[in-house]
Design an enzyme around this catalytic site. Sequence first.
Site, PDB file in Angstrom:
ATOM      1  N   ASP A  59       0.829  -1.200   0.000  1.00 12.13           N
ATOM      2  CA  ASP A  59       0.000   0.000   0.000  1.00 12.13           C
ATOM      3  C   ASP A  59       0.867   1.255   0.000  1.00 12.13           C
ATOM      4  O   ASP A  59       1.943   1.272   0.622  1.00 12.13           O
ATOM      5  CB  ASP A  59      -0.897  -0.003   1.247  1.00 12.13           C
ATOM      6  CG  ASP A  59      -2.111   0.889   1.100  1.00 12.13           C
ATOM      7  OD1 ASP A  59      -2.356   1.393  -0.007  1.00 12.13           O
ATOM      8  OD2 ASP A  59      -2.814   1.093   2.103  1.00 12.13           O
ATOM      9  N   ASN A  73     -10.226  -3.001  -6.941  1.00 15.32           N
ATOM     10  CA  ASN A  73      -9.389  -2.033  -7.654  1.00 15.32           C
ATOM     11  C   ASN A  73      -9.909  -1.684  -9.046  1.00 15.32           C
ATOM     12  O   ASN A  73      -9.488  -0.679  -9.633  1.00 15.32           O
ATOM     13  CB  ASN A  73      -7.947  -2.547  -7.764  1.00 15.32           C
ATOM     14  CG  ASN A  73      -7.188  -2.461  -6.453  1.00 15.32           C
ATOM     15  OD1 ASN A  73      -6.214  -3.187  -6.249  1.00 15.32           O
ATOM     16  ND2 ASN A  73      -7.616  -1.585  -5.557  1.00 15.32           N
TER      17      ASN A  73
END
Length: 257
Positions: free
Chosen positions: A32, A80
């Site tokens: 991340d 995503n």
Amino acid sequence: MAEEKKGIGFGENAGSGTDGLTVPAHVAMILDGNGRWAKKRGLPRQMGHKKGCETLEEMIEICAEMGIRYLTVYAFSTENWRRPQDEVGALMQLFRYYAKRLLKRAKKSNVRVKMIGEKRRFSPDLIEAIDLLERETKDNTGMTFIFAVNYGARDEITRAVRHMAEDCKAGTLKPEEITEACVSSYLDTAGIPDPDLLIRTSGELRLSNFLLWQLAYSEFYITDCLWPDFNREELLSAIRQYNKRERRFGGVSAAVK
């Protein structure tokens, strides 16, 4: 005396900075912070993803060198796809490029590569690249590198339940035969031990739909470091913290027995 941690043991990774430490056998990572890394430098988000891919290449080699047997990374989630179309398109291009590089590195380093997730949503050329990675490295005997793409734990569990229901309907599985081990055998990670250590970069305190079943008793390590800046020393910090934990798996501490 603290309960012995599951890992590769001592002395099998001399020179890697882990001397005297128990190295976890299976490390999972949530990568991340690529976008924030780019934003801090006034760069497009795509440049953050590119730098993140370079960091991952390095980390695969470092983990293999340290003696980690399984490395699972969360590369692209089922959620995503909701990102801007140009960003998703750029990510797909990066996958194409780095799939070729990964194949060369995996062969050189004796790394076996496996994908988890649902690949049918990808374009035919990407599916072929993934199949080639798995096929060409299946006999490698070093670290197993597992990458989660178009992966979501709820989707994984839903697919597993559907498959079990189909087998029950077909008569090849009886309801009373459904145990935890049975459920595990229907998951994308069948045959792979559960992670000992989960590392999440960028300081976020959530699982983000990653390995919900498999992480039940994993140790968590959260760092504020953004993924593109993650390096050997950050990984060593995580392993040192892992060595300070007592893994009881729901049991009683050895210190109070």
